[in-house]
Write a protein that holds these residues in place. Structure first.
Motif, PDB file in Angstrom:
ATOM      1  N   GLU B  20      -2.161  -7.013   4.198  1.00  0.00           N
ATOM      2  CA  GLU B  20      -1.956  -5.701   3.299  1.00  0.00           C
ATOM      3  C   GLU B  20      -3.021  -4.483   3.688  1.00  0.00           C
ATOM      4  OE1 GLU B  20      -0.201  -7.249  -0.529  1.00  0.00           O
ATOM      5  OE2 GLU B  20      -2.144  -6.659  -1.088  1.00  0.00           O
ATOM      6  N   LEU B  21      -2.232  -3.698   4.014  1.00  0.00           N
ATOM      7  CA  LEU B  21      -3.722  -2.066   4.503  1.00  0.00           C
ATOM      8  C   LEU B  21      -3.122  -1.424   3.343  1.00  0.00           C
ATOM      9  CD1 LEU B  21      -1.806  -1.904   8.075  1.00  0.00           C
ATOM     10  CD2 LEU B  21      -4.045  -3.212   7.105  1.00  0.00           C
ATOM     11  N   ARG B  22      -3.809  -0.791   2.687  1.00  0.00           N
ATOM     12  CA  ARG B  22      -4.672  -0.106   1.315  1.00  0.00           C
ATOM     13  C   ARG B  22      -4.469   1.934   1.936  1.00  0.00           C
ATOM     14  NH1 ARG B  22      -6.177  -0.647  -4.037  1.00  0.00           N
ATOM     15  NH2 ARG B  22      -7.350   0.962  -4.958  1.00  0.00           N
ATOM     16  N   CYS B  23      -4.130   2.267   1.616  1.00  0.00           N
ATOM     17  CA  CYS B  23      -4.278   3.620   1.503  1.00  0.00           C
ATOM     18  C   CYS B  23      -4.203   4.662  -0.422  1.00  0.00           C
ATOM     19  CB  CYS B  23      -2.819   4.490   2.578  1.00  0.00           C
ATOM     20  SG  CYS B  23      -2.616   6.281   2.278  1.00  0.00           S
ATOM     21  N   ASP B  24      -5.276   5.137  -0.244  1.00  0.00           N
ATOM     22  CA  ASP B  24      -6.021   6.178  -1.081  1.00  0.00           C
ATOM     23  C   ASP B  24      -5.560   7.055  -0.832  1.00  0.00           C
ATOM     24  OD1 ASP B  24      -7.637   3.988  -1.910  1.00  0.00           O
ATOM     25  OD2 ASP B  24      -6.509   4.189  -4.137  1.00  0.00           O
ATOM     26  N   PRO B  25      -4.464   7.922  -1.317  1.00  0.00           N
ATOM     27  CA  PRO B  25      -3.686   9.582  -0.689  1.00  0.00           C
ATOM     28  C   PRO B  25      -4.985  10.684  -1.955  1.00  0.00           C
ATOM     29  CG  PRO B  25      -2.501   8.598  -2.672  1.00  0.00           C
ATOM     30  CD  PRO B  25      -3.367   7.819  -2.224  1.00  0.00           C
ATOM     31  N   ILE B  26      -4.868  11.520  -1.246  1.00  0.00           N
ATOM     32  CA  ILE B  26      -5.826  12.637  -1.921  1.00  0.00           C
ATOM     33  C   ILE B  26      -5.073  13.448  -3.238  1.00  0.00           C
ATOM     34  CG2 ILE B  26      -6.115  15.762  -1.949  1.00  0.00           C
ATOM     35  CD1 ILE B  26      -6.539  15.145   0.799  1.00  0.00           C
ATOM     36  N   SER B  27      -5.737  13.138  -4.241  1.00  0.00           N
ATOM     37  CA  SER B  27      -5.478  13.140  -5.386  1.00  0.00           C
ATOM     38  C   SER B  27      -4.141  13.963  -5.823  1.00  0.00           C
ATOM     39  CB  SER B  27      -6.868  13.318  -6.154  1.00  0.00           C
ATOM     40  OG  SER B  27      -5.841  13.405  -8.211  1.00  0.00           O
ATOM     41  N   GLY B  28      -3.044  14.070  -6.411  1.00  0.00           N
ATOM     42  CA  GLY B  28      -2.134  15.225  -6.867  1.00  0.00           C
ATOM     43  C   GLY B  28      -0.934  15.270  -5.464  1.00  0.00           C
ATOM     44  N   HIS B  29      -1.266  14.491  -4.460  1.00  0.00           N
ATOM     45  CA  HIS B  29      -0.734  15.285  -3.313  1.00  0.00           C
ATOM     46  C   HIS B  29       0.384  14.009  -3.779  1.00  0.00           C
ATOM     47  CE1 HIS B  29      -3.440  16.475   0.400  1.00  0.00           C
ATOM     48  NE2 HIS B  29      -3.274  17.122  -0.947  1.00  0.00           N
ATOM     49  N   THR B  30       1.564  15.132  -3.566  1.00  0.00           N
ATOM     50  CA  THR B  30       3.401  14.146  -3.902  1.00  0.00           C
ATOM     51  C   THR B  30       3.567  12.727  -2.540  1.00  0.00           C
ATOM     52  OG1 THR B  30       4.102  15.682  -3.264  1.00  0.00           O
ATOM     53  CG2 THR B  30       3.934  15.356  -5.588  1.00  0.00           C
ATOM     54  N   ALA B  31       3.326  13.161  -1.499  1.00  0.00           N
ATOM     55  CA  ALA B  31       4.320  12.675  -1.324  1.00  0.00           C
ATOM     56  C   ALA B  31       2.895  12.295   0.326  1.00  0.00           C
ATOM     57  CB  ALA B  31       4.120  13.643   0.268  1.00  0.00           C
ATOM     58  N   LEU B  32       3.233  11.182   0.486  1.00  0.00           N
ATOM     59  CA  LEU B  32       2.867  10.350   1.723  1.00  0.00           C
ATOM     60  C   LEU B  32       3.461   9.479   2.751  1.00  0.00           C
ATOM     61  CD1 LEU B  32       0.518   7.029   0.026  1.00  0.00           C
ATOM     62  CD2 LEU B  32       1.799   6.486   1.709  1.00  0.00           C
ATOM     63  N   TYR B  33       2.089   9.383   3.927  1.00  0.00           N
ATOM     64  CA  TYR B  33       3.176   8.981   5.074  1.00  0.00           C
ATOM     65  C   TYR B  33       2.846   7.420   5.735  1.00  0.00           C
ATOM     66  CZ  TYR B  33       5.039  13.614   4.546  1.00  0.00           C
ATOM     67  OH  TYR B  33       5.442  15.180   4.109  1.00  0.00           O
ATOM     68  N   TRP B  34       3.349   6.950   6.809  1.00  0.00           N
ATOM     69  CA  TRP B  34       2.246   5.687   7.146  1.00  0.00           C
ATOM     70  C   TRP B  34       2.854   5.519   8.412  1.00  0.00           C
ATOM     71  CZ3 TRP B  34      -1.350   1.969   5.592  1.00  0.00           C
ATOM     72  CH2 TRP B  34      -1.232   2.225   4.610  1.00  0.00           C
TER      73      TRP B  34
END
Lengths: 115, 112
Positions: B20-34
């Motif tokens: 399991e790999l984890r990603c914390d995006p920048i706060s407020g960013h609506t889009a997330l990509y892997w």
């Protein structure tokens, strides 16, 4: 669908020499184009982007790129290479703003700068 | 934090195990990509989340790969029954509105 071709997986220049990294794209509609740089064991950092407007785009660290629709190219240049420019460079394309769509990347060009 | 944060930075596991790999995006960013980056290659798109919309899973290479995102925050990428060809750097990026994607430093996954 869109695609990106980066000519030359490795480019070597002398410190102070011109840097030219080539990128050609194909897309069915006008693209948005990007150059990213990746230093060892790090993620990608945006150098510059072209969306609309002026076709000559200036980025960070003295890099610039020119969108040439007739040649479907977006080559990256820097007048004078510095040792710290040694890294891997990726050209990428998307058809809409990158807030809504994934990027399609080229295979990358590793830039070496010789003293 | 100020940037996209990924954990762990390195993961070594045996073939057949789940990771399991984890990603914390920048706060407020609506889009997330892997994305996946194999040695010496460019980045391959895996999956994209945009707000509460159904994710775009078109890049996932097999049904062993899955990802979740809670609202507009943390995302986890899960790889089941890992294979040696899964060895790669897995990069997460986030963005908002018309802004370019910001990338994390990645998780380097090695399958023994």
């Amino acid at each position: 669908a869109q695609s990106v071709t980066q000519l030359g997986s490795h480019v070597s220049v002398s410190e102070g020499a011109l840097v030219l990294l080539r990128c050609n794209y194909s897309s069915s509609v006008p693209p948005y184009l990007f150059w990213y740089v990746q230093y060892p064991n790090q993620g990608l950092q945006l150098l510059l982007k072209y969306t609309t407007g002026a076709t000559l785009v200036k980025g960070i660290n003295g890099f610039e790129a020119e969108f040439k629709k007739s040649e479907t190219s977006f080559h990256l240049t820097k007048p004078s290479a510095h040792m710290s420019d040694a890294a891997e460079y990726f050209c990428a394309v998307t058809l809409v703003d990158t807030g809504r769509r994934a990027l399609t990347f080229g295979s990358g060009t590793r830039l070496q700068v010789q003293p | 934090g100020a940037g996209v944060s990924q954990s762990p930075s390195n993961k070594v596991t045996e073939k057949g195990k789940d990771v399991e790999l984890r990603c914390d995006p920048i706060s407020g960013h609506t889009a997330l990509y892997w994305y996946r980056q194999r040695l010496g290659q460019g980045l391959e798109f895996l999956i994209y989340f945009q707000g509460n919309s159904a994710p775009d899973k078109s890049g996932l290479p097999s049904d062993r790969f899955s990802a979740e995102r809670t609202g507009e925050s943390v995302s986890t990428l899960t790889i089941q029954r890992t294979q040696q060809e899964d060895s790669a750097v897995y990069l997460c990026a986030s963005s908002n509105s018309n802004q370019p994607q910001h990338f994390g430093d990645g998780t380097r996954l090695s399958i023994l």
